[in-house]
Every structure is written in C-alpha cells, then in structure tokens.
Design a protein around this motif. Structure first.
Motif, PDB file in Angstrom:
ATOM      1  N   VAL A  57       0.842  -1.204   0.000  1.00 14.96           N
ATOM      2  CA  VAL A  57       0.000   0.000   0.000  1.00 14.96           C
ATOM      3  C   VAL A  57       0.874   1.250   0.000  1.00 14.96           C
ATOM      4  CG1 VAL A  57      -1.779   1.261   1.265  1.00 14.96           C
ATOM      5  CG2 VAL A  57      -1.804  -1.237   1.245  1.00 14.96           C
ATOM      6  N   ASP A  58       0.577   2.152  -0.920  1.00 16.20           N
ATOM      7  CA  ASP A  58       1.304   3.420  -1.005  1.00 16.20           C
ATOM      8  C   ASP A  58       0.799   4.366   0.091  1.00 16.20           C
ATOM      9  OD1 ASP A  58       2.893   5.478  -1.831  1.00 16.20           O
ATOM     10  OD2 ASP A  58       1.819   5.846  -3.708  1.00 16.20           O
ATOM     11  N   VAL A  59       1.713   5.082   0.717  1.00 16.11           N
ATOM     12  CA  VAL A  59       1.334   5.977   1.814  1.00 16.11           C
ATOM     13  C   VAL A  59       0.598   7.212   1.325  1.00 16.11           C
ATOM     14  CG1 VAL A  59       3.151   5.240   3.366  1.00 16.11           C
ATOM     15  CG2 VAL A  59       3.572   7.121   1.810  1.00 16.11           C
ATOM     16  N   LYS A  60       0.534   7.438   0.020  1.00 17.00           N
ATOM     17  CA  LYS A  60      -0.154   8.622  -0.507  1.00 17.00           C
ATOM     18  C   LYS A  60      -1.660   8.539  -0.322  1.00 17.00           C
ATOM     19  CE  LYS A  60       3.543   9.611  -3.682  1.00 17.00           C
ATOM     20  NZ  LYS A  60       4.116   9.223  -4.933  1.00 17.00           N
ATOM     21  N   GLU A  61      -2.152   7.360   0.026  1.00 18.77           N
ATOM     22  CA  GLU A  61      -3.564   7.179   0.348  1.00 18.77           C
ATOM     23  C   GLU A  61      -3.657   6.930   1.859  1.00 18.77           C
ATOM     24  OE1 GLU A  61      -5.097   3.992  -2.042  1.00 18.77           O
ATOM     25  OE2 GLU A  61      -3.963   4.670  -3.781  1.00 18.77           O
ATOM     26  N   PRO A  62      -3.761   8.010   2.648  1.00 16.54           N
ATOM     27  CA  PRO A  62      -3.643   7.876   4.111  1.00 16.54           C
ATOM     28  C   PRO A  62      -4.612   6.889   4.756  1.00 16.54           C
ATOM     29  CG  PRO A  62      -3.628  10.179   3.467  1.00 16.54           C
ATOM     30  CD  PRO A  62      -3.934   9.389   2.236  1.00 16.54           C
ATOM     31  N   SER A  63      -5.874   6.881   4.333  1.00 15.90           N
ATOM     32  CA  SER A  63      -6.824   5.986   5.007  1.00 15.90           C
ATOM     33  C   SER A  63      -6.501   4.525   4.715  1.00 15.90           C
ATOM     34  CB  SER A  63      -8.254   6.315   4.594  1.00 15.90           C
ATOM     35  OG  SER A  63      -8.437   6.080   3.209  1.00 15.90           O
ATOM     36  N   THR A  64      -6.145   4.213   3.485  1.00 19.70           N
ATOM     37  CA  THR A  64      -5.773   2.843   3.129  1.00 19.70           C
ATOM     38  C   THR A  64      -4.466   2.459   3.802  1.00 19.70           C
ATOM     39  OG1 THR A  64      -6.775   3.267   0.964  1.00 19.70           O
ATOM     40  CG2 THR A  64      -5.475   1.274   1.177  1.00 19.70           C
ATOM     41  N   ALA A  65      -3.523   3.391   3.845  1.00 17.90           N
ATOM     42  CA  ALA A  65      -2.234   3.135   4.491  1.00 17.90           C
ATOM     43  C   ALA A  65      -2.422   2.886   5.981  1.00 17.90           C
ATOM     44  CB  ALA A  65      -1.284   4.301   4.251  1.00 17.90           C
ATOM     45  N   LEU A  66      -3.316   3.622   6.603  1.00 18.05           N
ATOM     46  CA  LEU A  66      -3.584   3.453   8.033  1.00 18.05           C
ATOM     47  C   LEU A  66      -4.205   2.078   8.305  1.00 18.05           C
ATOM     48  CD1 LEU A  66      -3.120   5.161  10.514  1.00 18.05           C
ATOM     49  CD2 LEU A  66      -5.428   6.040  10.290  1.00 18.05           C
ATOM     50  N   ASP A  67      -5.099   1.633   7.419  1.00 11.59           N
ATOM     51  CA  ASP A  67      -5.676   0.286   7.559  1.00 11.59           C
ATOM     52  C   ASP A  67      -4.609  -0.792   7.402  1.00 11.59           C
ATOM     53  OD1 ASP A  67      -8.198   1.347   7.951  1.00 11.59           O
ATOM     54  OD2 ASP A  67      -8.822   1.099   5.855  1.00 11.59           O
ATOM     55  N   ALA A  68      -3.715  -0.595   6.420  1.00 15.03           N
ATOM     56  CA  ALA A  68      -2.625  -1.560   6.219  1.00 15.03           C
ATOM     57  C   ALA A  68      -1.708  -1.588   7.434  1.00 15.03           C
ATOM     58  CB  ALA A  68      -1.836  -1.202   4.958  1.00 15.03           C
ATOM     59  N   LEU A  69      -1.441  -0.416   8.011  1.00 11.63           N
ATOM     60  CA  LEU A  69      -0.592  -0.358   9.205  1.00 11.63           C
ATOM     61  C   LEU A  69      -1.264  -1.060  10.387  1.00 11.63           C
ATOM     62  CD1 LEU A  69       2.061   0.658  10.423  1.00 11.63           C
ATOM     63  CD2 LEU A  69       0.857   2.746  11.058  1.00 11.63           C
ATOM     64  N   GLU A  70      -2.571  -0.923  10.492  1.00 11.73           N
ATOM     65  CA  GLU A  70      -3.299  -1.603  11.574  1.00 11.73           C
ATOM     66  C   GLU A  70      -3.189  -3.123  11.417  1.00 11.73           C
ATOM     67  OE1 GLU A  70      -7.657  -1.474  13.769  1.00 11.73           O
ATOM     68  OE2 GLU A  70      -7.368  -0.368  11.901  1.00 11.73           O
ATOM     69  N   LYS A  71      -3.345  -3.616  10.190  1.00  8.68           N
ATOM     70  CA  LYS A  71      -3.215  -5.060   9.950  1.00  8.68           C
ATOM     71  C   LYS A  71      -1.784  -5.519  10.202  1.00  8.68           C
ATOM     72  CE  LYS A  71      -6.905  -5.332   6.541  1.00  8.68           C
ATOM     73  NZ  LYS A  71      -7.219  -5.480   5.118  1.00  8.68           N
ATOM     74  N   GLU A  72      -0.818  -4.690   9.781  1.00  6.78           N
ATOM     75  CA  GLU A  72       0.594  -5.041   9.993  1.00  6.78           C
ATOM     76  C   GLU A  72       0.929  -5.068  11.480  1.00  6.78           C
ATOM     77  OE1 GLU A  72       3.653  -6.693   8.526  1.00  6.78           O
ATOM     78  OE2 GLU A  72       2.591  -5.561   6.976  1.00  6.78           O
ATOM     79  N   THR A  73       0.324  -4.159  12.242  1.00 11.11           N
ATOM     80  CA  THR A  73       0.539  -4.129  13.689  1.00 11.11           C
ATOM     81  C   THR A  73       0.021  -5.416  14.326  1.00 11.11           C
ATOM     82  OG1 THR A  73       0.428  -1.725  13.743  1.00 11.11           O
ATOM     83  CG2 THR A  73       0.002  -2.866  15.812  1.00 11.11           C
ATOM     84  N   SER A  74      -1.170  -5.843  13.926  1.00 10.13           N
ATOM     85  CA  SER A  74      -1.713  -7.106  14.450  1.00 10.13           C
ATOM     86  C   SER A  74      -0.805  -8.277  14.087  1.00 10.13           C
ATOM     87  CB  SER A  74      -3.110  -7.355  13.881  1.00 10.13           C
ATOM     88  OG  SER A  74      -3.997  -6.380  14.321  1.00 10.13           O
ATOM     89  N   HIS A  75      -0.354  -8.286  12.854  1.00  8.78           N
ATOM     90  CA  HIS A  75       0.547  -9.345  12.402  1.00  8.78           C
ATOM     91  C   HIS A  75       1.856  -9.325  13.196  1.00  8.78           C
ATOM     92  CE1 HIS A  75       3.559 -11.051   9.525  1.00  8.78           C
ATOM     93  NE2 HIS A  75       2.684 -12.030   9.577  1.00  8.78           N
ATOM     94  N   PHE A  76       2.381  -8.131  13.457  1.00  7.49           N
ATOM     95  CA  PHE A  76       3.622  -7.989  14.218  1.00  7.49           C
ATOM     96  C   PHE A  76       3.451  -8.535  15.633  1.00  7.49           C
ATOM     97  CE2 PHE A  76       6.595  -5.512  16.879  1.00  7.49           C
ATOM     98  CZ  PHE A  76       7.786  -5.810  16.227  1.00  7.49           C
ATOM     99  N   ILE A  77       2.338  -8.230  16.256  1.00  8.49           N
ATOM    100  CA  ILE A  77       2.080  -8.722  17.615  1.00  8.49           C
ATOM    101  C   ILE A  77       1.970 -10.247  17.620  1.00  8.49           C
ATOM    102  CG2 ILE A  77       0.375  -8.733  19.490  1.00  8.49           C
ATOM    103  CD1 ILE A  77      -0.050  -5.706  18.821  1.00  8.49           C
ATOM    104  N   ILE A  78       1.355 -10.817  16.597  1.00  3.35           N
ATOM    105  CA  ILE A  78       1.259 -12.274  16.486  1.00  3.35           C
ATOM    106  C   ILE A  78       2.645 -12.888  16.340  1.00  3.35           C
ATOM    107  CG2 ILE A  78       0.486 -14.135  14.946  1.00  3.35           C
ATOM    108  CD1 ILE A  78      -2.075 -12.432  14.486  1.00  3.35           C
ATOM    109  N   ILE A  79       3.496 -12.248  15.542  1.00  4.76           N
ATOM    110  CA  ILE A  79       4.866 -12.748  15.361  1.00  4.76           C
ATOM    111  C   ILE A  79       5.628 -12.697  16.680  1.00  4.76           C
ATOM    112  CG2 ILE A  79       7.090 -12.075  14.346  1.00  4.76           C
ATOM    113  CD1 ILE A  79       5.689 -11.688  11.726  1.00  4.76           C
TER     114      ILE A  79
END
Length: 190
Positions: free
Chosen positions: A54-76
């Motif tokens: 996800v490109d950061v130029k789309e803030p709402s989509t980027a924020l959703d991707a970051l939220e999913k990545e955060t969950s994934h990071f915590i699982i790891i």
C-alpha cells in the motif's frame, strides 16, 4: 604548493584526500546504488505482510494496512515468545505466519522481528508526514505505540533467554516450578 616532510603525515594526507574524493564522486549515486542492492538482495521473505503493498499517498488505506501489519507484528512476537518457552499450542499452528519464519531458530526470529519493526517504523514516519486529521494521527500514534511495546517485549525475552535456560535446567524444585508457572502464563497470555 606545499611539501610534507614527514612520510607518515604524507601517507595520512594522501589517504584522507583519496577518501574525500571518493565520497564526492559516489555521493550522487548512493540512492541509485541502494535501490539496486535492495532489489537484488531482497526476497519475498523479507517483506512485510501488508504495508509493502500500500502506497502511503492514500492515508486511510495506508492506516488500515498499518493496523493489519501491527496485528501481524504482535502475532509474530507472541510466536517468538512462545518459542522461547517451547510452548506448543494448536492456536500457534493455525496462525497465518510465513512458513519460513516458523522454521527459524530463536535468534533468527528475533532478527526478523527487528527487521519488521524497522520497516513498520519507516512506514509510520511516512504516514505521519501526510496525516492531517486528529483522529488519524491519534490512531497512528496508538498503533506505533503498540508496535514499540511489542518490540520491547521481544527484546526483554531475548535478554532473559540465559535466565530462562537456567530456570529450565535447574535441579532446584522451586526454580523449576517458577519456570513452569512462567511457561503456563506465557501460553495463556499468547
């Protein structure tokens, strides 16, 4: 123009001059060389799960991707913590983690966690530059705080590995019982 009488000073001057000329010549090409090397040596295993798509130029989509990545990071991190205590759990097998990550030893998993933390942090900084509304900024800060705390947890477990091994191998029943209690708490928490 001027002469250097001492051979050692002449050698130092010559080496310094060569280094400065090298810096001046290569500086304009550093970004290009960095991108080339990153493409050449980066594998699919070195990528994040969501944010690299996800490109950061789309803030709402980027924020959703970051939220999913955060969950994934915590699982790891939870997987890493469970691995440090040799906890085998059916929930752990059901998680959607990179198969190669699951095969890594404890030190390789920690190295991957550090790498992933760096990627998430860089993405966070990029979003932070363009995020304007207060709600997005607050959510962004909460997500990064979660990632940072998970990274601290992973580091603390890495630092405590020798102590954990001493408790695990202890012939003292109280120490061994403390190890088993800690192992059970880790299993419950994760």
């Amino acid at each position: 123009v001027f002469s250097i009488k001492d051979d050692l000073i002449g050698l130092v001057f010559f080496q310094s001059l060569v280094n400065i000329i090298g810096i001046i010549l290569f500086y304009p090409f550093l970004n290009l060389l960095g991108r080339f090397l990153e493409k050449k040596f980066r594998s699919a295993d070195d990528e994040t799960m969501f944010i690299h798509k996800v490109d950061v130029k789309e803030p709402s989509t980027a924020l959703d991707a970051l939220e999913k990545e955060t969950s994934h990071f915590i699982i790891i991190v939870c997987n890493y913590v469970m691995h440090t205590f040799d906890v085998k759990d059916k929930i752990q097998k059901e998680l959607s983690l990179n198969k190669k990550f699951l095969e890594h030893n404890i030190h390789e998993k920690y190295d991957y966690i550090k790498f992933l933390y760096g990627e998430i942090h860089n993405y966070y900084i990029q979003i932070q530059k363009i995020a304007t509304d207060r709600e997005s900024v607050e959510k962004l800060d909460r997500l990064m705080s979660s990632v940072r705390n998970a990274m601290y947890a992973a580091k603390n477990f890495k630092d405590a590995l020798p102590d954990k091994e001493q408790l695990q191998n202890s012939s003292n029943d109280i120490k061994f019982a403390f190890y088993n209690q800690s192992k059970e708490e880790v299993r419950k928490f994760c």
